[in-house]
Design a protein around this motif. Structure first.
Motif, mmCIF file in Angstrom:
data_model
loop_
_atom_site.group_PDB
_atom_site.id
_atom_site.type_symbol
_atom_site.label_atom_id
_atom_site.label_comp_id
_atom_site.label_asym_id
_atom_site.label_seq_id
_atom_site.Cartn_x
_atom_site.Cartn_y
_atom_site.Cartn_z
ATOM 1 N N ARG A 26 -12.528 9.296 -0.569
ATOM 2 C CA ARG A 26 -11.554 8.224 -0.589
ATOM 3 C C ARG A 26 -10.185 8.865 -0.609
ATOM 4 O O ARG A 26 -10.046 10.062 -0.790
ATOM 5 C CB ARG A 26 -11.758 7.355 -1.824
ATOM 6 N N ASP A 70 -6.323 6.682 -4.600
ATOM 7 C CA ASP A 70 -7.235 5.716 -5.165
ATOM 8 C C ASP A 70 -7.602 6.114 -6.600
ATOM 9 O O ASP A 70 -8.467 6.943 -6.830
ATOM 10 C CB ASP A 70 -8.492 5.662 -4.288
ATOM 11 N N GLU A 71 -6.910 5.526 -7.556
ATOM 12 C CA GLU A 71 -7.090 5.863 -8.964
ATOM 13 C C GLU A 71 -8.542 5.698 -9.408
ATOM 14 O O GLU A 71 -9.100 6.512 -10.124
ATOM 15 C CB GLU A 71 -6.202 4.967 -9.839
ATOM 16 N N GLU A 72 -9.127 4.611 -8.928
ATOM 17 C CA GLU A 72 -10.474 4.266 -9.361
ATOM 18 C C GLU A 72 -11.461 5.379 -8.994
ATOM 19 O O GLU A 72 -12.287 5.784 -9.793
ATOM 20 C CB GLU A 72 -10.869 2.965 -8.677
ATOM 21 N N LYS A 89 0.821 -1.209 0.000
ATOM 22 C CA LYS A 89 0.000 0.000 0.000
ATOM 23 C C LYS A 89 0.857 1.261 0.000
ATOM 24 O O LYS A 89 0.410 2.322 -0.391
ATOM 25 C CB LYS A 89 -0.922 0.013 1.216
ATOM 26 N N GLY A 141 -7.106 0.849 5.252
ATOM 27 C CA GLY A 141 -8.087 0.718 4.180
ATOM 28 C C GLY A 141 -9.487 0.723 4.739
ATOM 29 O O GLY A 141 -9.690 0.909 5.931
ATOM 30 N N ASP A 173 -3.103 4.155 4.703
ATOM 31 C CA ASP A 173 -2.987 3.758 3.305
ATOM 32 C C ASP A 173 -2.894 4.975 2.390
ATOM 33 O O ASP A 173 -2.660 4.846 1.203
ATOM 34 C CB ASP A 173 -4.164 2.856 2.892
#
Ligand code: GTP
Ligand code: MG
Lengths: 297, 443
Positions: free
Chosen positions: B195, B199-201, A8, A277, A252
């Protein structure tokens, strides 16, 4: 587990050694290296105060001509020494243990509590959770959904009800069912709000009346991205709710969570868990070595 | 920490005071102190470095005005620069014509997006708009419920996606715009999934949402407590999604909010609003000068007085002020004052808004813990009127009785009396009365 954290963190990883190599190649002297380290520590939210303390100690312990690996080892040691002396194993390995999550709004209390629930369920404990956040919209539903997903019973309260009374009810049903562990989710609160902080004190009182020694664990759920205010928060929550440790969330991301160093240093509070996460599995025991490494990378 | 910060700045001021001319040398120490203050306030390390350079250039090349000392010059420059980076004045929301306008809120997990959606809706409601709220957070458990419950509390329509609609998100979003157009909703306020920016998504999803909705505001919701990472997060959201403005949350805490400077420095986009509490009315237009004071830690007099204006009962304040002027400050007044502190927010917050020097210097020695406000009230409640008006008569026996009556220990009664006498003494000496009497009069 450790592999997962590394994975991560991989996107931001220029290792500490690489940075040192750069310095070595550019032929910088000790002061320049210490400057660079100061920057690294501050950017990791260690804070100017603690950073200066650490750098000062590094200067004392090193010699002018010390090699880079020597300095590197010293710094690791320094951080490790601050973080490691406080026992990090949670005190819930007995019957009728109560663990409570507290912290400012949005830090990850509910999610972290679900993670803990999952973790102890895997260890074979029987447990239940209580949604004592009767204030925030859908807080009850949020914990219920987790309970549903993880198959852990959740005691709910009415919106607007006194959280202490919700917990009181939960403690009764907890005792009568003879479960191992009760997890208490509380509403997020900014530590400067006196009424809400007093509410925590009351919750504590009610809990210890029902089960002596409870709550056995009170964890401050701390978002890794919080800066210097983290120490102030820890102090206040310690005062009102008697913290036993820190659960550091959202590691993360790119934030390093260096603020826990001054918390460990000044308040002698152990860091017990980290969140990496959004899923129930995304939790680990805090490991000072791994943390120091990630912090300096 | 607050204390430290303020002390540092006081030291800076002291250092600067009396110096007649700005030189490279006297700048260095002053700048070092400013750097410390900024870092304690969580301004990003690199932003601080950059800022320092700018001040240095400006200060050295500035013609010295005769009316100002070097010290005042430097502070003026720091303040000017800080305020100008933070933005010139509070900015208006951007609407599109023809309607509907779309406001999209983005940010990290836990930054307060959903609550802020509610606040924003309430805000536009006050200017005769007809907002519609939508949650496009399909990930966090109960995120939909949360926004829905907020809309119910505020009595604002909520657009609920059906399961079928969510099968094709693009279409679902177009439906929202169509619906708004048909029903005359404006603006359409869209909550999104929080997020991490790594976080690419999610970033792709946000980008898609933006492309479909074509919002006139893409507001980055950032937590005022954020540390060094504030820069990275904001930058990535800007890069991957594109932002128009910023909303800063959780300013009701005691974080210095250096993140504000960090974020604005790297984005060059204005902060439009700040959130100052969990309730939906805790939402204000952004004031650069106030933020500058907060980050610098010089005591936010402006916001203090404004707060007092709003919250303190004018009549009580008047009476209190009158008594203070007459130097007849008794325990009855003390109690009223405690009550007003409570209304204004926490006492420590109140104290931290006062400058640390000058007339207020000794006030900080009257160190009243927030929790104590409640205990003190209980104690005073257990006194007779006679005792309250003439506290000198409260002897040992009376103290014991008061302690029993209020359920507080005797030492606390003693402590209260001691602090009261101290405060009274100080009020005689200091300009505290000036502050009190500067509260607007109701007559
Ligand atoms: N990426 C990541 N997200 C997290 C982590 N922990 C919590 N979150 C997310 O942070 C957001 C807020 O989490 P909550 O658990 O609702 O926080 P809370 O402290 O209970 O919030 P309040 O009850 O509103 O004060 C959610 O979107 C979570 O999924 C973590 O370790 N990593
Ligand atoms: Mg919660």
């Amino acid at each position: 587990m450790l592999g997962r954290l590394k994975q991560k963190l991989i996107h931001t990883r220029t290792t500490f050694e690489e940075k040192f190599d750069e310095l070595l190649k550019s032929g910088k002297n000790r002061e320049e290296i210490l400057d660079q380290l100061t920057e690294t520590l501050i950017l990791a939210d260690v804070g100017i105060h603690t950073t200066e303390k650490i750098i000062h100690s590094l200067r004392e312990k090193s010699k002018k001509g010390d090699s880079i690996p020597q300095l590197q080892k010293l710094l690791y040691q320094e951080i490790y020494n601050i973080l490691s002396p406080h026992s990090s194993s949670p005190n819930i390995n007995h019957s009728s243990a109560v663990l409570m999550a507290v912290g400012v709004n949005g830090g990850g209390k509910t999610t972290s509590l679900a993670k803990l629930g999952y973790h102890y369920q895997m260890e074979g404990k029987s447990l239940m959770m209580v949604a004592a956040d009767t204030y925030r919209a859908a807080a009850q539903e949020q914990l219920s959904l987790w309970g549903h997903k993880l198959n852990i019973p959740v005691i709910k309260g009415q919106y607007g009800a006194d959280p202490a009374s919700v917990i009181y009810d939960a403690l009764h049903s907890f005792k009568s069912r003879n479960y191992d562990l009760l997890l208490v989710d509380t509403a997020g609160r900014i530590h400067t709000n006196v009424n809400l902080m007093n509410e925590l004190e009351k919750i504590r009182r009610v809990t210890s009346k029902e089960i002596s020694g409870a709550p056995h664990e009170v964890l401050l759920i701390l978002d890794a991205s919080i800066g210097q205010n983290a120490l102030v928060q820890a102090k206040e929550f310690l005062k009102f709710s008697g913290l036993t440790g820190i659960f550091l969330t959202k590691l993360d991301g790119t934030a390093k969570g260096g603020s826990v160093i001054s918390i460990a240093d000044e308040l002698k509070l152990p860091i017990k868990f980290i969140g990496v996460g959004e899923e129930e599995k995304d939790m680990m025991r805090f490991d000072p070595k791994e943390f120091a490494n990630a912090l300096l990378s | 920490m607050l204390q430290q910060l303020s002390n540092r700045l006081q030291k800076t001021l002291k250092y600067l005071r009396g110096e007649g001319k700005i030189t490279e040398k006297n700048m260095t120490e002053a700048l070092r102190m400013m750097r410390m203050a900024f870092l304690e306030a969580d301004v990003n390390y690199r932003v601080v470095k950059d800022f320092e350079k700018r001040i240095k250039e400006k200060a050295l090349h500035r013609e010295v005005l005769e009316s100002l000392t070097a010290a005042q010059q430097v502070i003026k420059i720091i303040r000017e620069e800080l305020t100008s980076i933070l933005g010139k004045e509070s900015q208006e929301l951007k609407f599109t014509s023809p309607p509907p306008s779309v406001f999209m809120l983005v940010g990290l997990q836990g930054s307060g997006k959903t609550t802020t959606c509610g606040k924003l809706a309430r805000w536009v409601l006050n200017s005769q708009k007809k907002p519609l709220m939508v949650s496009f957070d399909l990930k966090r458990p109960a995120a939909q419920d949360q926004l829905k419950m907020i809309t119910q509390q505020l009595n604002i329509p909520f657009y609920e996606f059906s399961k079928k609609q969510l099968g094709s998100p693009r279409k679902a979003l177009q439906d929202v715009v169509e619906y708004s157009k048909k029903k005359g909703f404006d603006p359409c306020i869209v909550d999104t999934a929080g997020r991490l920016h790594v976080d690419e998504e999610l970033m792709k999803e946000l980008r898609m949402t933006k492309d479909v909705l074509n919002p006139s505001e893409v507001m980055y919701v950032g937590d005022a407590m954020t540390g060094q990472d504030a820069v990275k997060s904001a930058q990535l959201f800007e890069e991957k999604v594109g932002l128009t403005s910023v909303i800063l949350t959780k300013l009701d805490g005691d974080a210095r909010g250096g993140a504000a400077l960090s974020v604005v420095s790297v984005l060059g986009k204005p902060i439009k609003f700040v959130g100052t509490g969990e309730k939906f009315d805790k939402f204000e237009a952004f004031h650069p000068e106030r933020m500058a004071s907060r980050i610098l830690g010089m005591g936010d007099m402006l916001s203090l007085i404004e707060k007092a204006e709003q919250k303190a009962d004018m009549k009580e304040t008047e009476e209190l002020a009158r008594n203070l002027r007459k130097q007849e400050f008794n325990l009855q007044d003390f109690k009223k004052q405690l009550g007003q502190f409570k209304k204004m927010g926490s006492l420590s917050q109140f104290m931290s808004m006062l400058p640390q020097g000058g007339p207020f210097k000794n006030l900080n020695k009257v160190n009243i813990d927030d929790k104590k406000v409640f205990h003190y009230e209980a104690i005073i409640n257990s006194m007779t009127i006679k005792e309250r008006i003439n506290p000198k008569i409260i002897n040992g026996r009376r103290r014991l009785r008061i302690a029993r009556g209020s359920g507080r220990p005797v030492f606390e009664v003693n402590q209260l009396l001691k602090q009261y006498f101290e405060m009274k003494k100080m009020m005689k000496k200091s300009n505290f009365q000036k502050l009190i009497s500067s509260f607007p009069s109701s007559h």
